[in-house]
Design an enzyme around this catalytic site. Structure first.
Site, mmCIF file in Angstrom:
data_model
loop_
_atom_site.group_PDB
_atom_site.id
_atom_site.type_symbol
_atom_site.label_atom_id
_atom_site.label_comp_id
_atom_site.label_asym_id
_atom_site.label_seq_id
_atom_site.Cartn_x
_atom_site.Cartn_y
_atom_site.Cartn_z
ATOM 1 N N LYS A 175 0.860 -1.180 0.000
ATOM 2 C CA LYS A 175 0.000 0.000 0.000
ATOM 3 C C LYS A 175 0.898 1.233 0.000
ATOM 4 O O LYS A 175 1.560 1.537 0.983
ATOM 5 C CB LYS A 175 -0.872 0.048 1.256
ATOM 6 C CG LYS A 175 -1.863 1.217 1.197
ATOM 7 C CD LYS A 175 -2.373 1.658 2.554
ATOM 8 C CE LYS A 175 -1.691 2.892 3.094
ATOM 9 N NZ LYS A 175 -1.743 4.094 2.262
ATOM 10 N N GLY A 228 6.856 5.000 8.786
ATOM 11 C CA GLY A 228 5.949 6.131 8.960
ATOM 12 C C GLY A 228 6.081 6.709 10.357
ATOM 13 O O GLY A 228 7.151 6.640 10.972
ATOM 14 N N SER A 229 4.974 7.235 10.862
ATOM 15 C CA SER A 229 5.019 7.972 12.125
ATOM 16 C C SER A 229 4.935 7.031 13.331
ATOM 17 O O SER A 229 4.491 5.885 13.215
ATOM 18 C CB SER A 229 3.867 8.963 12.160
ATOM 19 O OG SER A 229 2.654 8.260 12.015
ATOM 20 N N VAL A 232 1.213 5.811 14.297
ATOM 21 C CA VAL A 232 0.700 4.736 13.445
ATOM 22 C C VAL A 232 1.511 3.450 13.698
ATOM 23 O O VAL A 232 0.949 2.355 13.767
ATOM 24 C CB VAL A 232 0.721 5.133 11.948
ATOM 25 C CG1 VAL A 232 0.323 3.956 11.072
ATOM 26 C CG2 VAL A 232 -0.204 6.319 11.694
ATOM 27 N N GLY A 233 2.805 3.597 13.881
ATOM 28 C CA GLY A 233 3.660 2.432 14.159
ATOM 29 C C GLY A 233 3.197 1.684 15.399
ATOM 30 O O GLY A 233 3.137 0.448 15.429
ATOM 31 N N GLU A 250 9.909 1.269 11.033
ATOM 32 C CA GLU A 250 10.915 2.333 10.894
ATOM 33 C C GLU A 250 10.162 3.636 11.099
ATOM 34 O O GLU A 250 9.359 4.023 10.250
ATOM 35 C CB GLU A 250 11.528 2.322 9.486
ATOM 36 C CG GLU A 250 12.338 1.090 9.162
ATOM 37 C CD GLU A 250 13.649 1.023 9.898
ATOM 38 O OE1 GLU A 250 14.047 2.020 10.533
ATOM 39 O OE2 GLU A 250 14.270 -0.046 9.867
ATOM 40 N N CYS A 284 13.056 11.382 7.529
ATOM 41 C CA CYS A 284 13.123 10.859 8.899
ATOM 42 C C CYS A 284 14.492 11.132 9.498
ATOM 43 O O CYS A 284 14.641 11.174 10.712
ATOM 44 C CB CYS A 284 12.820 9.379 8.897
ATOM 45 S SG CYS A 284 13.760 8.521 7.657
ATOM 46 N N GLU A 385 9.169 15.736 16.580
ATOM 47 C CA GLU A 385 9.474 15.727 15.150
ATOM 48 C C GLU A 385 8.534 16.711 14.435
ATOM 49 O O GLU A 385 7.326 16.643 14.601
ATOM 50 C CB GLU A 385 9.255 14.319 14.594
ATOM 51 C CG GLU A 385 9.628 14.212 13.130
ATOM 52 C CD GLU A 385 9.416 12.805 12.571
ATOM 53 O OE1 GLU A 385 8.349 12.237 12.779
ATOM 54 O OE2 GLU A 385 10.353 12.301 11.923
HETATM 55 P P1 NAP Z 1 2.114 8.047 8.484
HETATM 56 O O1 NAP Z 1 1.008 8.994 8.589
HETATM 57 O O2 NAP Z 1 2.434 7.213 9.659
HETATM 58 O O3 NAP Z 1 1.768 7.127 7.216
HETATM 59 C C1 NAP Z 1 2.622 6.149 6.723
HETATM 60 C C2 NAP Z 1 1.829 5.116 5.950
HETATM 61 O O4 NAP Z 1 0.942 4.419 6.829
HETATM 62 C C3 NAP Z 1 0.945 5.704 4.862
HETATM 63 O O5 NAP Z 1 0.890 4.805 3.786
HETATM 64 C C4 NAP Z 1 -0.392 5.798 5.570
HETATM 65 O O6 NAP Z 1 -1.485 5.859 4.683
HETATM 66 C C5 NAP Z 1 -0.397 4.527 6.372
HETATM 67 N N1 NAP Z 1 -1.274 4.530 7.547
HETATM 68 C C6 NAP Z 1 -1.802 5.592 8.214
HETATM 69 N N2 NAP Z 1 -2.524 5.158 9.276
HETATM 70 C C7 NAP Z 1 -2.459 3.809 9.270
HETATM 71 C C8 NAP Z 1 -2.982 2.784 10.131
HETATM 72 N N3 NAP Z 1 -3.708 3.070 11.228
HETATM 73 N N4 NAP Z 1 -2.703 1.493 9.848
HETATM 74 C C9 NAP Z 1 -1.948 1.164 8.779
HETATM 75 N N5 NAP Z 1 -1.423 2.090 7.937
HETATM 76 C C10 NAP Z 1 -1.659 3.391 8.185
HETATM 77 O O7 NAP Z 1 3.469 8.758 8.102
HETATM 78 P P2 NAP Z 1 3.723 9.809 6.928
HETATM 79 O O8 NAP Z 1 3.125 11.092 7.350
HETATM 80 O O9 NAP Z 1 3.328 9.231 5.628
HETATM 81 O O10 NAP Z 1 5.311 9.881 6.932
HETATM 82 C C11 NAP Z 1 5.997 10.685 7.827
HETATM 83 C C12 NAP Z 1 6.551 9.891 8.986
HETATM 84 O O11 NAP Z 1 7.321 8.796 8.518
HETATM 85 C C13 NAP Z 1 7.496 10.683 9.839
HETATM 86 O O12 NAP Z 1 7.252 10.428 11.198
HETATM 87 C C14 NAP Z 1 8.862 10.168 9.455
HETATM 88 O O13 NAP Z 1 9.859 10.333 10.396
HETATM 89 C C15 NAP Z 1 8.572 8.753 9.180
HETATM 90 N N6 NAP Z 1 9.569 8.171 8.286
HETATM 91 C C16 NAP Z 1 10.448 7.269 8.835
HETATM 92 C C17 NAP Z 1 11.436 6.689 8.058
HETATM 93 C C18 NAP Z 1 12.370 5.681 8.657
HETATM 94 O O14 NAP Z 1 12.874 4.853 7.924
HETATM 95 N N7 NAP Z 1 12.632 5.698 9.941
HETATM 96 C C19 NAP Z 1 11.531 7.034 6.706
HETATM 97 C C20 NAP Z 1 10.629 7.965 6.182
HETATM 98 C C21 NAP Z 1 9.650 8.507 6.999
HETATM 99 P P3 NAP Z 1 -1.992 7.286 4.121
HETATM 100 O O15 NAP Z 1 -0.973 7.744 3.178
HETATM 101 O O16 NAP Z 1 -3.266 6.981 3.490
HETATM 102 O O17 NAP Z 1 -2.119 8.183 5.317
#
Ligand code: NAP
Ligand code: MG
Length: 495
Positions: A175, A228-229, A232-233, A250, A284, A385
């Site tokens: 996804k 992701g965040s 959500v993680g 991650e 990130c 963050e």
């Molecule tokens: P996010 O809101 O957590 O979303 C990440 C993914 O998860 C998206 O595909 C999102 O779908 C999906 N999602 C949202 N809620 C969900 C749920 N309850 N269950 C399953 N999947 C769900 O994060 P983001 O705003 O896209 O990205 C930013 C975050 O990612 C930041 O915190 C950043 O630090 C982190 N990040 C970490 C790394 C690493 O490797 N450590 C790398 C890049 C980014 P939708 O798109 O439809 O919301």
């Protein structure tokens, strides 16, 4: 009407069960629609997982080096299409073209690494404690991998997940993020062209709640890889935990650069600018905290502000621009809210601090590169963050104090020290509480063949990248072979 794109399930492009679509727009020019993508639901996930489960039966038995040849072909096709992939990625995500080229290159590197690993997947043979008996180990695939990606690396993060999962013999359901579906769509087209059998890769477009949660909770997704965040993680870990799934997370970062008073200040300045404002701060590993030794604090800030003033904001497709837009309107609001919090907490705003719609920027989500000084450790802009172009500067008196400040953080992804002093560099490498430490380099710039991930709230102990990602996508199996012709009891007959 703009073009419609479909889910890819079991080797076919199919409409979502909902019949519903959403528009994917260009964050640098909101009038431009890239395409319409499915708003899928649980039924689509169920079909995709069933297709992946079916394909797994044969795919797991294809010799890994043969799977590797397909990965090589995927890498070659991405080389051929690199420029087009990068341009489309800039259109849908916003970051500047030199960065999207890098994003595609990281996927290419990951594909070629996966091909190499397909001829290794080493597993040790270990002597038995009993005579005429032996033991060996093997890595086996896990089954169907559920992959959930964010929008900030539209190609590299999906590649980091899909390529090692597939070469290890798993089949996948991915996804993409709602904001960046097109890049994964194009990658999957190339993966099909490279010869992946039907059902090995499946995409289901749609939201985190409607598609992400059903992927995590499906009884037949045996491993989940999420980037992701933190919030959500945590939710995914809880849901996956109920099924005792392997869940790799991650998550976020609040990365700091520490600059000692002996550092090469020009070098440090370039690193801070690139780390803080590259990808408009939406990495990130972005540099979000800058720790300056008191002896160089004022001078370095002056140099920094001069450089920040000259950063060119604009459409990432124009080569001379340095900083693209934020991903969407919500992100502009989040970043601006943090700037307001910083001001109310008493930090000093030195530059930026507002969205901008000047000149060519009127149709995009642009935010001025922002620097706060006089930041203290209790402030939210020091702790949380932001995921935008906001840098918080803190002063420290000596290495020990800088170390304490740097480690005072719930995250532990990346960190950096600028110093010419080997003693400080070595202590930083040992004592910074982050999964990645840079010496005389910015907090961003990971290479795909090294482990990637972090301590504390950045994750749950897994590492993507390099050889370590293969721990995520394989199970260990131990095989004992008895050739004594009799029952031998370990721990009993040989003592
Ligand atoms: P996010 O809101 O957590 O979303 C990440 C993914 O998860 C998206 O595909 C999102 O779908 C999906 N999602 C949202 N809620 C969900 C749920 N309850 N269950 C399953 N999947 C769900 O994060 P983001 O705003 O896209 O990205 C930013 C975050 O990612 C930041 O915190 C950043 O630090 C982190 N990040 C970490 C790394 C690493 O490797 N450590 C790398 C890049 C980014 P939708 O798109 O439809 O919301
Ligand atoms: Mg978009």
């Amino acid at each position: 009407m703009s073009e419609r794109y479909l889910n890819y399930i079991g080797g076919k492009w199919v409409e979502p069960s909902t019949g519903d679509y959403y528009e994917n727009r260009n964050p640098a020019n909101w009038d431009e629609v890239i395409g319409e993508f499915p708003r899928s639901a649980k039924d689509d996930v169920d079909q995709a997982v069933a297709a992946a489960k079916k394909a797994y039966k044969d795919w797991r038995l294809v010799p890994a080096p043969m799977r590797g040849l397909i990965l090589r072909r995927i890498g070659e096709l991405m080389v051929e299409h690199k420029e087009e992939l990068a341009k489309d990625m800039t259109r849908e995500m916003g970051k500047v073209i030199k960065e999207t080229r890098g994003d595609v290159q990281e996927s290419i590197d990951t594909a070629f690494y996966a091909e190499g690993e397909s001829r290794r997947l080493f597993a040790p043979h270990v002597p038995s404690e009993l005579p005429n008996k032996t033991g060996y180990t093997m890595r086996v695939p896990i089954g169907v991998a559920g992959l959930i990606a964010p929008w900030n690396f539209p190609s590299a993060i999906p590649a980091w997940k899909m390529f090692p999962a597939i070469v290890s013999g798993n089949t996948v359901v991915i996804k993409p993020a709602t904001d960046t579906p097109y890049t994964v769509y194009k990658m999957v087209q190339l993966m099909i062209e490279a010869g992946l059998p039907p059902g090995v890769v499946n995409i289901v477009f749609g939201s985190g709640t409607k598609v992400g949660i059903p992927i995590v909770e499906h009884k037949d997704t045996n491993v989940i890889s999420f980037t992701g965040s933190v919030d959500v993680g945590r939710d995914i870990a809880e849901r996956g935990g109920k099924y005792l799934k392997k869940v790799s997370l991650e998550l976020g970062g609040k990365n700091a650069v520490m600059i000692m008073d002996d550092a090469n200040s020009e070098l440090a300045l370039d690193g801070v600018i690139w780390g803080a404002f590259g990808t408009t701060g939406q990495r990130c590993t972005a540099t979000s905290r800058l720790l300056l030794h008191e002896n160089i604090h004022d001078k370095f800030l002056e140099m920094l502000i001069d450089k920040v003033k000259n950063l060119r904001l604009g459409d990432g497709l124009i080569e001379s621009n340095d900083v693209g837009p934020l991903i969407n309107e919500k992100q502009v609001k989040t970043v601006h809210n943090y700037v307001e919090i910083g001001k109310s907490e008493g930090a000093k705003l030195l530059i930026g601090g507002e969205p901008t719609t000047e000149g060519d920027l009127s149709k995009g989500w642009f935010y001025k590169p922002t620097v706060f000084s006089d930041v203290t450790q209790d402030m939210r802009i020091f702790q949380e963050e932001i995921f935008g172009p906001v840098l918080s500067v803190v002063k420290f008196a000596n290495f020990e104090e800088g170390l304490q400040i740097l480690n005072n953080c719930e995250y532990g992804l990346s960190s950096s020290i600028y110093t010419e002093n080997l003693l400080y560099a070595m202590q930083a490498a040992r004592d910074f509480e982050t999964g990645i430490v840079y010496v005389n380099a910015p907090t961003i710039g990971a290479e795909c063949h090294f482990p990637f991930g972090g301590f504390k709230n950045t994750g749950n102990g897994h590492r993507e990248g390099g050889w370590t990602v293969y721990e995520i996508f394989t199970e260990w199996k131990t095989i004992y072979i008895e050739y004594s012709g009799k029952l031998q009891r370990a721990q009993i007959d040989n003592v």
